[in-house]
Scaffold this active site. Sequence first.
Site, PDB file in Angstrom:
ATOM      1  N   SER A 416       0.794  -1.227   0.000  1.00 59.86           N
ATOM      2  CA  SER A 416       0.000   0.000   0.000  1.00 59.86           C
ATOM      3  C   SER A 416       0.828   1.280   0.000  1.00 59.86           C
ATOM      4  O   SER A 416       0.354   2.311  -0.454  1.00 59.86           O
ATOM      5  CB  SER A 416      -0.956  -0.001   1.189  1.00 59.86           C
ATOM      6  OG  SER A 416      -0.242  -0.160   2.387  1.00 59.86           O
ATOM      7  N   HIS A 444      -5.273  -3.061  -2.721  1.00 54.32           N
ATOM      8  CA  HIS A 444      -4.904  -2.141  -3.808  1.00 54.32           C
ATOM      9  C   HIS A 444      -4.745  -2.858  -5.143  1.00 54.32           C
ATOM     10  O   HIS A 444      -4.276  -2.273  -6.105  1.00 54.32           O
ATOM     11  CB  HIS A 444      -3.610  -1.394  -3.447  1.00 54.32           C
ATOM     12  CG  HIS A 444      -3.786  -0.532  -2.244  1.00 54.32           C
ATOM     13  ND1 HIS A 444      -4.303   0.739  -2.309  1.00 54.32           N
ATOM     14  CD2 HIS A 444      -3.564  -0.795  -0.927  1.00 54.32           C
ATOM     15  CE1 HIS A 444      -4.366   1.241  -1.082  1.00 54.32           C
ATOM     16  NE2 HIS A 444      -3.934   0.333  -0.234  1.00 54.32           N
ATOM     17  N   LYS A 475     -11.891   1.138  -1.750  1.00 53.96           N
ATOM     18  CA  LYS A 475     -10.964   1.745  -2.715  1.00 53.96           C
ATOM     19  C   LYS A 475     -11.592   1.666  -4.115  1.00 53.96           C
ATOM     20  O   LYS A 475     -12.552   2.368  -4.370  1.00 53.96           O
ATOM     21  CB  LYS A 475      -9.602   1.090  -2.585  1.00 53.96           C
ATOM     22  CG  LYS A 475      -9.101   1.190  -1.129  1.00 53.96           C
ATOM     23  CD  LYS A 475      -7.700   0.774  -0.939  1.00 53.96           C
ATOM     24  CE  LYS A 475      -7.358   0.570   0.533  1.00 53.96           C
ATOM     25  NZ  LYS A 475      -7.555   1.727   1.393  1.00 53.96           N
TER      26      LYS A 475
HETATM   27  C1  LIG Z   1      -3.340  -3.433   2.255  1.00 52.76           C
HETATM   28  C2  LIG Z   1      -4.506  -2.903   3.030  1.00 52.76           C
HETATM   29  N1  LIG Z   1      -5.239  -3.749   3.750  1.00 52.76           N
HETATM   30  C3  LIG Z   1      -6.300  -3.328   4.463  1.00 52.76           C
HETATM   31  C4  LIG Z   1      -6.658  -2.002   4.477  1.00 52.76           C
HETATM   32  C5  LIG Z   1      -7.821  -1.558   5.311  1.00 52.76           C
HETATM   33  O1  LIG Z   1      -8.917  -1.322   4.509  1.00 52.76           O
HETATM   34  P1  LIG Z   1     -10.144  -0.426   4.982  1.00 52.76           P
HETATM   35  O2  LIG Z   1      -9.725   0.987   4.817  1.00 52.76           O
HETATM   36  O3  LIG Z   1     -11.265  -0.811   4.108  1.00 52.76           O
HETATM   37  O4  LIG Z   1     -10.401  -0.742   6.407  1.00 52.76           O
HETATM   38  C6  LIG Z   1      -5.941  -1.088   3.726  1.00 52.76           C
HETATM   39  C7  LIG Z   1      -6.317   0.327   3.748  1.00 52.76           C
HETATM   40  O5  LIG Z   1      -5.618   1.207   3.430  1.00 52.76           O
HETATM   41  C8  LIG Z   1      -4.824  -1.537   2.995  1.00 52.76           C
HETATM   42  O6  LIG Z   1      -4.088  -0.695   2.292  1.00 52.76           O
END
Ligand SMILES: Cc1ncc(COP(=O)(O)O)c(C=O)c1O
Length: 636
Positions: A416, A444, A475
């Site tokens: 991310s 992502h 996203k």
């Molecule tokens: C790799 C990854 N996993 C999980 C999440 C968490 O997702 P959410 O924002 O829907 O809670 C994110 C959020 O940025 C992320 O980048």
Amino acid sequence: MTEEMIRTNALRVLCAQVQEEPQHVVLESHLEGELRIDETGLAGVLAALRAEFGLPADALTSRFVTVREVLDEVVVSTSSARRAPAPPAAPAPRPSPVPEPAPATDRRDLVLEVFRHHTHYAASELRLDADLEGELGVDSVLLASILGDLGKRLGLPKGAFKAGTVRTIDDVLVALRRMTPAEAAPPVAPSTTPNPGEKWHDAAPPPRPHDDGDARTLKDFTEERSRDLFGKVRAFNEFYKKRRDEQLFWYGMPLESACRNRAMIFDEVTGKRREFLMFASNNYLGLANHPRVVEAICDAVRAYGATNTGCRLIGGTNVVHKELERRLARFKNREACIVYPSGYSANLGSISALAKTNDAVIIDKFNHMSILDGCKLSGAARKIYQHNDMADLERILERLADQVDGMLIVTDGVFSMHGDICKLPELCRLASRFGAKVLVDDAHSTGVLGARGSGTAEHFGLKGEVDLELGTMSKALAGLGGFVVGDADVIEYLRFYSNSYAFAANIPAATAAGLIAALDVLEAEPERLQVLWRNIRRLKQHLLDAGFDLGESESAVIPVVIGDDALALRLGRAVRDRGMFCQTVVYPGIAVGDARLRVSVSSEHTDEDLDLAAQIIADAAREVGFEPNRHGTWAS
Ligand SMILES: Cc1ncc(COP(=O)(O)O)c(C=O)c1O
């Protein structure tokens, strides 16, 4: 204490912090890989060592990789702390008209020396965060003498310390750090050649506020110790306010419009509403404002109300939730799906449901925080392999194979904060060789990777090889919530053993309806994915041409790697000034010293937006005085 005793004691403290038996720890043990001590854990270990050995707050700050390195540094710091510093009664005349502030460690030693002298406490009794009055019995009269003496020894003007604001020795050190170089400089012996009268600020423009030697980052407040539980809150807020006043922290500026390629934002720095180029959103396919998505949400609100008022297992399930799970399973080409309230809780719930005390979770060093937190919650052994380093993963699996019951390897599909892709084929081969299960977090990658945009497994042609695929719907899918797809029996198990599913309300039915519409659009308009990739290539090319280091990015997440936190914050400020909104990522988003701008591209960006964004970043870089070079590092 002999060196040997220091080492033994330090090892004992380290092991107690991470719940390891000293006899099982070898000196060459990798802190992260073998002892699962991540950055936050290490901060705790180092704080405990400083407390044990009475070391100052800025001791033990190197980048440690092995146990041996930590113990070596404890030995060095302990012996240098024992050497009493000579008070700088008459230092040599300074040749420069611009006096340098005393190095932080000298100043700290001097401060401690003065406190020791006046209070007769031993060094080990003078904790930097001890309340002077409540814990050390230093009343206001004694404090005034101490501060007066200290001021004299440092050549500070009278009243340099505001006694009312000093409650701990740490407060004195902070006040010293905030003083101008001239104020904080050590005393200068009377010079025989008269100073031409040049002041430090005549010689060079005054430094910006953040250049005042305050090198603290958000990490410094995670282990702030105080008898008052909220002590850390006050220390953090003082730092945060300062950073905000310097316009270096401007996180959370509120949008006053829909989030498209551009957005109207109330700029809290200038107090004005203005349009920003939006490169901080993960609306990769531009679905967040798609009329079909918005309509579906409105219709479902009218049909099902504002929200479901309970968790999924007891009254909070709507037919639309079931439909969404079917659609996601189909989109991902898997048997079944479970929807969680968020991507964060999907990681927390699924990892902690599956991995238990006798199991191990093996994770990439750059995995998302929610994966790390899921591991912590699970109670399973946590091992961290170096980023995308399959040899390291293999080494860990080999060691673990006959020590634990089950093994789960978890990786981001697209990382991310780095934008690069995991090495899924090698990872799956290793997993199958060692009998480990694999969970890929496609936060992502969903809507970005693969011909249909279904994620990492599709990108590598590895459908069926990955046990569990996790995703977030906040996203590219333009809604909210997280999900996990996999075999039906595993998914059913997760419903009962993921606390973040069983004990938490889930996304409203209307959000689920919007997500179904988003999946419809994604399937009906595959050209969105093509436009996204054209945009990614265009912006990357501009930035690479300008010499920026973009890491190994191969996705819609484009990091502009800076390294130094202060420099990244200054660059972020200059970018914001020019009307572009992208994230400035510092700790805890990334390790200290690996700061970056994180630019995320959408299919909604026009060529003009992309060209302008690249121009803005290049101009901002020039303004902060750094030229990117083509080798991926910055030269001043
Ligand atoms: C790799 C990854 N996993 C999980 C999440 C968490 O997702 P959410 O924002 O829907 O809670 C994110 C959020 O940025 C992320 O980048």
